[in-house]
Design an enzyme around this catalytic site. Sequence first.
Site: not given
Length: 297
Positions: A20, A110, A112-113, A146
Site C-alpha cells: 500500500k 505495509g 508484513g501487515s 496497518d
Amino acid sequence: MPVPSVVRLPGSVQVWSPAKVNLHLEVLGKRADGYHDLATLIVPISLHDTLDLQDDPSGGIELECDEPSLSSGPGNLVFRAAMLLRDTRAPGRGARIHLRKRIPFEAGMGGGSGNAAATLLGLEALWGLDPDPAALMGMAASLGSDVPCFLADGPSWCEGRGERVLPVPMSGRLHMVVVKPGEGLSTRDIFSRFRPGSDPVSGKEALGALAAGDVRRLGKAMFNRLEAAGVEALGVLATLRARMAEAEPAGVVMTGSGSAMVALAEGAAHAAELGRIYRGLSTPAGPVRVFVVSSPA
Ligand code: C5P
C-alpha cells in the site's frame, strides 16, 4: 474482487498480498495507550507478495519464506495471523504456508501487515470457513495497526490506530513510482520522533481529487505528517524528494513511516519515464530500488 485476491486451486489456495501507499496521513494526537490517532488515505498497489497455502491435516502451522532474513516463527505476522484464526475459528486445522517476498521492508508499504490480512483471507478459504468479515476485521486490528486496511476492497480512509476502515470512491487507475532507498526506517522510531504542532491538515482535498480522478490536484494535495520525522531520522530523504520532484511528477510524498517515497504520475507512460529517471538515483546505502506500480482500477 477483494484486495488481497484469493485464488482457489485444487488442494491449495494462492493469495496475492499487495503493498500500500499512504497518499494522505495526518497524526491527530497521542493516545493514552501510547499509539497515535491517525487519519489516512491508503491505496493498495500492484506490487505484491504471494502466499501459497496448503492444508495440513496434522494440525501444525508451518511457514517457509524465500527471504532468509525474515522470521518464520511467531516473529512473523503471517504465523501469528494463522495461529489466531485457527485458535478462534478452526481448532485442530493446520496449514503449510509459503511466502514469496517482493515488497521491501522498513519502507512504509505495509508488506508484513498485508501478508497478515492475506493469511486471514486465504486460510478462511482454504479451511472452508463461512466468511465472517467482522471477525476478520477484529483479528486484523489485534495483529497490527496497518492490517485492517488490507481487508478493504480498494482504497480506504482509515482512522483511529488504523482500525476504522472506510472504503472510498476513486475514478480511473493511478500510476505511481515508488522509490525505496537502501536505508530503512522503523515505524516505532518515526512515531516516537513525531511532535504535535501545527493545525491538522484535512484529507478532504486528496479524497475529492481521488474521487474525481484528478491526478494533478491529487499530486498537489498529497501530504504526510510523518515525513518531517522521516527526514529527521534519515536526512537523505530530503535530497531524494528534491531529485524526484525535479523530474516533474504530479507530486511526491513519503509513504507511511517511510523510508519509501512515492511519485504520482500522470499516466502509465509518464510513470515508465519517471521510473527510468529514478533508476539513476542513489543514496549513501547504494542505488535505490524503483517500482513502477498502479492502483487497482
Ligand atoms: O501496530 P503496530 O505494531 O504495527 O505499530 C508499530 C509501532 O508504531 C507501535 O508500537 C507504535 O509505537 C507505533 N504506532 C503508533 N500509532 C499508530 C500506529 C503505530 O504510535 N497509529
